[in-house]
Design a protein around this motif. Structure first.
Motif, PDB file in Angstrom:
ATOM      1  N   ILE A  46      -2.814   5.495   8.396  1.00  0.00           N
ATOM      2  CA  ILE A  46      -3.647   5.020   7.285  1.00  0.00           C
ATOM      3  C   ILE A  46      -2.986   3.840   6.589  1.00  0.00           C
ATOM      4  O   ILE A  46      -3.635   2.817   6.322  1.00  0.00           O
ATOM      5  CB  ILE A  46      -3.910   6.150   6.277  1.00  0.00           C
ATOM      6  N   ILE A  47      -1.702   3.954   6.290  1.00  0.00           N
ATOM      7  CA  ILE A  47      -0.998   2.879   5.589  1.00  0.00           C
ATOM      8  C   ILE A  47      -0.980   1.606   6.432  1.00  0.00           C
ATOM      9  O   ILE A  47      -1.096   0.497   5.888  1.00  0.00           O
ATOM     10  CB  ILE A  47       0.435   3.308   5.228  1.00  0.00           C
ATOM     11  N   ARG A  48      -0.874   1.724   7.758  1.00  0.00           N
ATOM     12  CA  ARG A  48      -0.885   0.531   8.620  1.00  0.00           C
ATOM     13  C   ARG A  48      -2.221  -0.197   8.565  1.00  0.00           C
ATOM     14  O   ARG A  48      -2.298  -1.391   8.868  1.00  0.00           O
ATOM     15  CB  ARG A  48      -0.557   0.919  10.067  1.00  0.00           C
ATOM     16  N   GLN A  49      -3.273   0.504   8.177  1.00  0.00           N
ATOM     17  CA  GLN A  49      -4.590  -0.127   8.048  1.00  0.00           C
ATOM     18  C   GLN A  49      -4.751  -0.863   6.721  1.00  0.00           C
ATOM     19  O   GLN A  49      -5.809  -1.444   6.460  1.00  0.00           O
ATOM     20  CB  GLN A  49      -5.688   0.936   8.160  1.00  0.00           C
ATOM     21  N   LEU A  50      -3.696  -0.839   5.894  1.00  0.00           N
ATOM     22  CA  LEU A  50      -3.754  -1.455   4.567  1.00  0.00           C
ATOM     23  C   LEU A  50      -2.619  -2.465   4.409  1.00  0.00           C
ATOM     24  O   LEU A  50      -1.735  -2.307   3.565  1.00  0.00           O
ATOM     25  CB  LEU A  50      -3.657  -0.373   3.483  1.00  0.00           C
ATOM     26  N   PRO A  51      -2.595  -3.529   5.225  1.00  0.00           N
ATOM     27  CA  PRO A  51      -1.494  -4.493   5.179  1.00  0.00           C
ATOM     28  C   PRO A  51      -1.583  -5.422   3.973  1.00  0.00           C
ATOM     29  O   PRO A  51      -2.633  -5.541   3.331  1.00  0.00           O
ATOM     30  CB  PRO A  51      -1.684  -5.283   6.480  1.00  0.00           C
ATOM     31  N   GLY A  52      -0.473  -6.068   3.664  1.00  0.00           N
ATOM     32  CA  GLY A  52      -0.473  -7.073   2.621  1.00  0.00           C
ATOM     33  C   GLY A  52       0.573  -6.824   1.548  1.00  0.00           C
ATOM     34  O   GLY A  52       1.123  -5.726   1.433  1.00  0.00           O
ATOM     35  N   GLN A  53       0.822  -7.876   0.763  1.00  0.00           N
ATOM     36  CA  GLN A  53       1.787  -7.803  -0.323  1.00  0.00           C
ATOM     37  C   GLN A  53       1.158  -7.434  -1.667  1.00  0.00           C
ATOM     38  O   GLN A  53       1.852  -7.353  -2.673  1.00  0.00           O
ATOM     39  CB  GLN A  53       2.513  -9.149  -0.471  1.00  0.00           C
ATOM     40  N   VAL A  54      -0.151  -7.236  -1.668  1.00  0.00           N
ATOM     41  CA  VAL A  54      -0.871  -6.896  -2.893  1.00  0.00           C
ATOM     42  C   VAL A  54      -1.743  -5.670  -2.615  1.00  0.00           C
ATOM     43  O   VAL A  54      -2.454  -5.626  -1.607  1.00  0.00           O
ATOM     44  CB  VAL A  54      -1.764  -8.060  -3.365  1.00  0.00           C
ATOM     45  N   ALA A  55      -1.680  -4.671  -3.499  1.00  0.00           N
ATOM     46  CA  ALA A  55      -2.496  -3.466  -3.302  1.00  0.00           C
ATOM     47  C   ALA A  55      -2.715  -2.780  -4.643  1.00  0.00           C
ATOM     48  O   ALA A  55      -1.902  -2.909  -5.566  1.00  0.00           O
ATOM     49  CB  ALA A  55      -1.844  -2.507  -2.313  1.00  0.00           C
ATOM     50  N   ALA A  56      -3.811  -2.063  -4.738  1.00  0.00           N
ATOM     51  CA  ALA A  56      -4.123  -1.279  -5.942  1.00  0.00           C
ATOM     52  C   ALA A  56      -4.739   0.043  -5.525  1.00  0.00           C
ATOM     53  O   ALA A  56      -5.418   0.125  -4.493  1.00  0.00           O
ATOM     54  CB  ALA A  56      -5.079  -2.044  -6.867  1.00  0.00           C
ATOM     55  N   GLY A  57      -4.499   1.076  -6.329  1.00  0.00           N
ATOM     56  CA  GLY A  57      -5.013   2.402  -5.995  1.00  0.00           C
ATOM     57  C   GLY A  57      -5.537   3.139  -7.210  1.00  0.00           C
ATOM     58  O   GLY A  57      -5.327   2.728  -8.365  1.00  0.00           O
ATOM     59  N   ALA A  76       0.822  -1.216   0.000  1.00  0.00           N
ATOM     60  CA  ALA A  76       0.000   0.000   0.000  1.00  0.00           C
ATOM     61  C   ALA A  76       0.853   1.262   0.000  1.00  0.00           C
ATOM     62  O   ALA A  76       0.497   2.265  -0.632  1.00  0.00           O
ATOM     63  CB  ALA A  76      -0.940  -0.007   1.198  1.00  0.00           C
ATOM     64  N   ALA A  77       1.982   1.233   0.724  1.00  0.00           N
ATOM     65  CA  ALA A  77       2.863   2.401   0.753  1.00  0.00           C
ATOM     66  C   ALA A  77       3.438   2.678  -0.633  1.00  0.00           C
ATOM     67  O   ALA A  77       3.562   3.838  -1.054  1.00  0.00           O
ATOM     68  CB  ALA A  77       3.988   2.185   1.770  1.00  0.00           C
ATOM     69  N   MET A  78       3.779   1.612  -1.359  1.00  0.00           N
ATOM     70  CA  MET A  78       4.281   1.787  -2.718  1.00  0.00           C
ATOM     71  C   MET A  78       3.188   2.324  -3.639  1.00  0.00           C
ATOM     72  O   MET A  78       3.446   3.175  -4.501  1.00  0.00           O
ATOM     73  CB  MET A  78       4.831   0.464  -3.264  1.00  0.00           C
ATOM     74  N   VAL A  79       1.963   1.827  -3.453  1.00  0.00           N
ATOM     75  CA  VAL A  79       0.851   2.332  -4.259  1.00  0.00           C
ATOM     76  C   VAL A  79       0.648   3.822  -4.014  1.00  0.00           C
ATOM     77  O   VAL A  79       0.414   4.599  -4.950  1.00  0.00           O
ATOM     78  CB  VAL A  79      -0.439   1.543  -3.959  1.00  0.00           C
ATOM     79  N   ALA A  80       0.740   4.247  -2.761  1.00  0.00           N
ATOM     80  CA  ALA A  80       0.573   5.670  -2.445  1.00  0.00           C
ATOM     81  C   ALA A  80       1.606   6.515  -3.194  1.00  0.00           C
ATOM     82  O   ALA A  80       1.283   7.583  -3.731  1.00  0.00           O
ATOM     83  CB  ALA A  80       0.683   5.893  -0.941  1.00  0.00           C
ATOM     84  N   LEU A  81       2.862   6.035  -3.254  1.00  0.00           N
ATOM     85  CA  LEU A  81       3.896   6.762  -4.000  1.00  0.00           C
ATOM     86  C   LEU A  81       3.546   6.819  -5.482  1.00  0.00           C
ATOM     87  O   LEU A  81       3.695   7.862  -6.137  1.00  0.00           O
ATOM     88  CB  LEU A  81       5.254   6.083  -3.803  1.00  0.00           C
ATOM     89  N   GLY A  82       3.095   5.696  -6.013  1.00  0.00           N
ATOM     90  CA  GLY A  82       2.722   5.666  -7.417  1.00  0.00           C
ATOM     91  C   GLY A  82       1.586   6.617  -7.737  1.00  0.00           C
ATOM     92  O   GLY A  82       1.585   7.284  -8.779  1.00  0.00           O
ATOM     93  N   LEU A  83       0.614   6.689  -6.835  1.00  0.00           N
ATOM     94  CA  LEU A  83      -0.518   7.593  -7.052  1.00  0.00           C
ATOM     95  C   LEU A  83      -0.088   9.057  -7.014  1.00  0.00           C
ATOM     96  O   LEU A  83      -0.672   9.895  -7.706  1.00  0.00           O
ATOM     97  CB  LEU A  83      -1.609   7.339  -6.013  1.00  0.00           C
ATOM     98  N   HIS A  84       0.911   9.376  -6.193  1.00  0.00           N
ATOM     99  CA  HIS A  84       1.449  10.740  -6.202  1.00  0.00           C
ATOM    100  C   HIS A  84       1.880  11.132  -7.614  1.00  0.00           C
ATOM    101  O   HIS A  84       1.627  12.248  -8.072  1.00  0.00           O
ATOM    102  CB  HIS A  84       2.645  10.856  -5.255  1.00  0.00           C
ATOM    103  N   ALA A  85       2.557  10.197  -8.305  1.00  0.00           N
ATOM    104  CA  ALA A  85       3.054  10.483  -9.648  1.00  0.00           C
ATOM    105  C   ALA A  85       1.927  10.591 -10.667  1.00  0.00           C
ATOM    106  O   ALA A  85       2.118  11.164 -11.744  1.00  0.00           O
ATOM    107  CB  ALA A  85       4.038   9.394 -10.082  1.00  0.00           C
TER     108      ALA A  85
END
Length: 485
Positions: free
Chosen positions: A74-85, A28-37
């Motif tokens: 917020i990011i801690r509420q989104l655990p896991g190795q798979v995420a989409a945004g 989820a943290a990586m997705v958040a970075l991607g969404l920034h871009a």
């Protein structure tokens, strides 16, 4: 009222950006970075869903990615190795949290989360039939139609149900879906909306643009092909093509405006294409002047190309403030007019007494061009010539782009002379449709199907427009609510 800044509210706007990752802790943290871009593709709302191997977690919020997904709690509420945004704009009508994606549903096969960039052009007809069959919709989004089609499919496996659903929809879509069985990414058979794949170690990443891969340090691998489904399960990546092959028609406006200039679209540098369009614009529409001035920021690459081709100096005659928010309070017309200068101001020392060529990416309603020309005149410009790095926008888009109805498009109402008078310029010219293709290294032939979707310029829509053609009262009501991608 709270409203979009007047220099930003007269653009064609890509309604969504999507980003997904499978195979990394803290996805989820990586997705958040991607969404920034990808924030430029949708600034009204954002959402992220994750899967921890047992259950799905989702957080959706109105506003930008920053302020909503840069918080550890917020990011801690989104655990896991798979995420989409997903980041989004709305079209007309309701703006509410229920339309923010990814959308999630519990199906018989398990959880299903979906993020969508595009527009289903027969969504209203499908929705009407689904409601008659007992479906209960929770949003006004066309994306939810796909969920119901999957749920109602008589096929056995989830993948087959998903393919069955996609074969019933028309229009444009790039999708990232999460299921207990894995992540699925796909594009419509014409590839109208973009989607790329990259890798970071063992992680597989999907995004609307390559710039989002750059931001997270991933390596661009390839574009998802039109009509292709890529399934990621654990470390295994599988590709299938369940649709009949078609000649691709990716959106040509990605090169003109939507994509960030530092992205690669269909193996072409967006920045280089925009410079080439500017050069072609100079060849087709020269004018004797002193300065070439871009309308920031979207007109800058084309202005560089125009200046280099014409030999006329490039100058920053309009200065943009990057510290003004997208919205502000406008209590009256006087303050609304003054508000223009909060974000853009003429560089009077350069402009005064000069013959200026203004370069912009497009003209939609014409209101922005009118304000820019007026700004140049107030700064003392001797002449103001407008050159546009796309053909006249005469038709609405129904493939996931926020455009006014055709009656509000300036080029649909007026010829070039009338448009010139409307914006109060000394002259106005656009790059030709043939010139736009030439800048892409292509040729647009009347006897061959175009390489790109250019319907906003030509009216040549590559798919049926069922909801538009039917024009039933129920469809019109639903369209007033929202067509969200």
């Amino acid at each position: 009222m709270l409203t979009t800044h007047p220099f930003d509210d007269d653009k064609l706007r890509e309604e969504c950006g999507i980003f997904g990752v499978s195979g990394v802790e803290g996805a989820a943290a990586m997705v958040a970075l991607g969404l920034h871009a990808l924030q430029h593709r949708g600034q009204e709302a954002a959402g992220i869903s994750s899967f921890d191997g047992q259950q799905f977690h989702t957080h959706r919020a109105m506003g930008h990615v920053a302020g909503n997904f840069d918080r550890d709690d917020i990011i801690r509420q989104l655990p896991g190795q798979v995420a989409a945004g997903h980041v989004r704009y709305s079209t007309t009508g309701e703006t509410s949290l229920r339309n923010v994606q990814p959308l999630y549903a519990d199906l018989a096969s398990g959880g299903f989360a979906i993020a969508h960039n595009g527009n289903i052009s027969n969504a209203m007809r499908l929705r009407r039939d689904l409601v008659r069959s007992g479906s209960i919709f929770q949003s006004t989004s066309d994306t939810e139609t796909i969920i119901h089609l999957v749920a109602m499919s008589s096929y056995r496996t989830l993948l087959d149900k998903f393919i069955d659903a996609l074969k019933q929809v028309e229009g444009a879509y790039s999708l990232i879906c999460m299921t207990p069985e894995g992540m699925i990414a796909c594009r419509d058979p014409l590839g109208i909306r973009p989607l790329v794949m990259g890798r970071l170690g063992d992680a597989v990443i999907f995004a609307s643009e390559t710039v989002a891969l750059d931001v997270v340090g991933a390596e661009f691998e390839r574009s998802i092909d039109p009509g292709e489904l890529v399934i990621v399960k654990g470390g295994e990546v599988k590709s299938i093509r369940p649709f009949a092959p078609m000649s691709p028609r990716p959106c040509i406006f990605e090169y003109v405006y939507f994509s960030r200039p530092d992205s690669i679209a269909e193996d072409r540098s967006v920045y280089s294409v925009r410079k080439a369009i500017g050069a072609q614009l100079a060849i087709e529409n020269p004018v004797d002047a002193d300065l070439v001035v871009p309308v920031p920021d979207s007109g800058t690459p084309a202005a560089i190309g125009y200046a280099q081709q014409s030999g006329i100096p490039f100058e920053l005659g309009i200065i943009r403030s990057h510290y003004v928010g997208r919205t502000f309070i406008q209590p009256g017309d006087k303050v609304r007019h003054l508000g223009v200068k909060l974000k853009h101001n003429a560089n009077r020392a350069l402009i005064e007494g000069k013959r200026v060529i203004l370069i912009d990416d497009s003209i939609v309603r014409g209101t922005t061009s009118l304000k820019i020309v007026q700004m140049m005149r107030e700064a003392g410009a001797a002449e103001v010539h407008m050159r546009i790095a796309s053909p006249p926008t005469r038709h609405s888009c129904f493939y996931g782009v926020d455009t006014p109805e055709r009656a509000k498009l300036l080029a649909a109402k007026l010829d070039i002379g009338g448009m010139t008078d409307f914006i109060h310029a000394d002259s106005l010219a656009f790059v030709s449709i043939d010139g736009l293709y030439k800048a892409l290294g292509e040729a647009r032939r009347a006897d061959v199907r175009p390489r790109y979707c250019d319907a906003c310029f030509t009216g040549d829509y590559p798919t049926p427009l069922t909801d538009q053609d039917e024009s039933a009262p129920v469809d019109q009501f639903a369209m007033l609510e929202e067509r969200v991608s």
